[in-house]
Design a protein around this motif. Structure first.
Motif, PDB file in Angstrom:
ATOM      1  N   ARG A   1       5.519   2.681  -8.166  1.00 18.97           N
ATOM      2  CA  ARG A   1       4.333   3.100  -7.408  1.00 18.97           C
ATOM      3  C   ARG A   1       3.472   1.887  -7.035  1.00 18.97           C
ATOM      4  O   ARG A   1       3.531   0.850  -7.705  1.00 18.97           O
ATOM      5  CB  ARG A   1       3.509   4.092  -8.228  1.00 18.97           C
ATOM      6  N   PRO A   2       2.660   2.028  -5.995  1.00 14.94           N
ATOM      7  CA  PRO A   2       1.756   0.925  -5.615  1.00 14.94           C
ATOM      8  C   PRO A   2       0.872   0.523  -6.788  1.00 14.94           C
ATOM      9  O   PRO A   2       0.293   1.367  -7.474  1.00 14.94           O
ATOM     10  CB  PRO A   2       0.925   1.536  -4.479  1.00 14.94           C
ATOM     11  N   GLY A   3       0.798  -0.769  -7.037  1.00 15.81           N
ATOM     12  CA  GLY A   3      -0.035  -1.284  -8.110  1.00 15.81           C
ATOM     13  C   GLY A   3       0.588  -1.241  -9.488  1.00 15.81           C
ATOM     14  O   GLY A   3       0.016  -1.762 -10.453  1.00 15.81           O
ATOM     15  N   GLU A   4       1.758  -0.635  -9.624  1.00 16.10           N
ATOM     16  CA  GLU A   4       2.425  -0.557 -10.927  1.00 16.10           C
ATOM     17  C   GLU A   4       2.803  -1.956 -11.398  1.00 16.10           C
ATOM     18  O   GLU A   4       3.320  -2.773 -10.632  1.00 16.10           O
ATOM     19  CB  GLU A   4       3.658   0.341 -10.830  1.00 16.10           C
TER      20      GLU A   4
ATOM     21  N   GLN B   1      10.986  -7.867  -5.090  1.00 18.88           N
ATOM     22  CA  GLN B   1      10.129  -8.243  -3.971  1.00 18.88           C
ATOM     23  C   GLN B   1      10.585  -7.582  -2.673  1.00 18.88           C
ATOM     24  O   GLN B   1       9.772  -7.273  -1.803  1.00 18.88           O
ATOM     25  CB  GLN B   1      10.111  -9.766  -3.810  1.00 18.88           C
TER      26      GLN B   1
ATOM     27  N   GLU C   1       7.773  -3.464  -2.678  1.00 22.96           N
ATOM     28  CA  GLU C   1       6.744  -4.302  -2.071  1.00 22.96           C
ATOM     29  C   GLU C   1       5.333  -4.017  -2.597  1.00 22.96           C
ATOM     30  O   GLU C   1       4.500  -4.915  -2.668  1.00 22.96           O
ATOM     31  CB  GLU C   1       6.773  -4.131  -0.551  1.00 22.96           C
ATOM     32  N   ASP C   2       5.052  -2.767  -2.945  1.00 21.82           N
ATOM     33  CA  ASP C   2       3.687  -2.410  -3.339  1.00 21.82           C
ATOM     34  C   ASP C   2       3.440  -2.509  -4.841  1.00 21.82           C
ATOM     35  O   ASP C   2       2.308  -2.368  -5.292  1.00 21.82           O
ATOM     36  CB  ASP C   2       3.360  -0.981  -2.862  1.00 21.82           C
ATOM     37  N   ALA C   3       4.491  -2.731  -5.615  1.00 16.53           N
ATOM     38  CA  ALA C   3       4.323  -2.904  -7.060  1.00 16.53           C
ATOM     39  C   ALA C   3       3.909  -4.354  -7.338  1.00 16.53           C
ATOM     40  O   ALA C   3       4.133  -5.248  -6.523  1.00 16.53           O
ATOM     41  CB  ALA C   3       5.610  -2.571  -7.794  1.00 16.53           C
ATOM     42  N   VAL C   4       3.290  -4.572  -8.496  1.00 18.04           N
ATOM     43  CA  VAL C   4       2.926  -5.936  -8.900  1.00 18.04           C
ATOM     44  C   VAL C   4       4.033  -6.450  -9.821  1.00 18.04           C
ATOM     45  O   VAL C   4       4.103  -6.081 -10.995  1.00 18.04           O
ATOM     46  CB  VAL C   4       1.567  -5.949  -9.630  1.00 18.04           C
TER      47      VAL C   4
END
Length: 201
Positions: free
Chosen positions: A101-104, A124, A128-131
């Motif tokens: 998920r985004p920010g995970e 990567q 793209e939206d995961a950290v």
């Protein structure tokens, strides 16, 4: 007919597998073990750079990735047959990565730097939206605990030792590995079949 049958039973193709990291080398070898009529020998690229003569003169086929084929062609005798294969992340590993998920917060713990970097670049590309944090070595005992803190998921090589080492980690532990793609496997099967036929004529 009996002599021919016996010869076919005893005939094997000697295949050397060469890769730069133990994780991928193990997985490539595992896939090739399922092809009948193969005697398998596995080598790490660093060892071949130091001692290229480890690959014996009677090896029929040398299987490696495109990144190492040119070097192997330069140091091995001309009669050696170099087979280039392509690797891809396993479907299971990739399915987990694309679901981040985004920010995970995602960590990567591996044995070899090369394998960890492959996983990092795969993340990567597909998450793209995961950290995704830079990988850390499994041997970094003093820093491993601190690295795991705050991570929602951690990617590790597909080995029992890796999973056991992180058994106390409370987040999502995802075992990952790379496999030869279908085209590469079909190519090797056909090549090995031809070599076997040539030996039994």
């Amino acid at each position: 007919l009996k002599l021919r049958e016996r010869a076919e039973q005893e005939t094997h193709v000697k295949v050397a597998v060469v890769e730069c990291n133990p994780e991928n080398l193990s997985q490539m070898s595992e896939q090739l073990r399922h092809i009948s009529g193969v005697d398998l020998y596995s080598y790490l690229m660093d060892n071949i750079r130091q001692y290229p003569y480890q690959i014996s003169e009677d090896v029929d086929l040398v299987v490696t990735t495109a990144a190492h084929a040119e070097y192997l062609e330069s140091v091995l005798p001309v009669k050696k047959r170099i087979a280039r294969v392509a690797l891809r992340p396993s479907a299971r590993c990739l399915s987990h990565i694309i679901k981040f998920r985004p920010g995970e917060q995602v960590g990567i713990v591996g044995y070899s730097g090369r394998f960890s970097e492959l996983l990092y670049h795969t993340c990567q590309t597909y998450a793209e939206d995961a950290v995704v944090h830079k990988p850390i070595s499994m041997e970094a005992e003093g820093n491993l605990g601190a690295y795991l803190k705050g991570k929602d998921a951690v990617l590790v090589p597909r080995t029992a030792a890796a999973v056991e080492a992180l058994r106390n980690y409370e987040g999502q532990l995802i075992d990952c590995y790379y496999v030869m793609d279908e085209g590469s496997v079909l190519y090797l099967e056909a090549k090995i079949k031809r070599l076997l036929e040539d030996k039994t004529i």
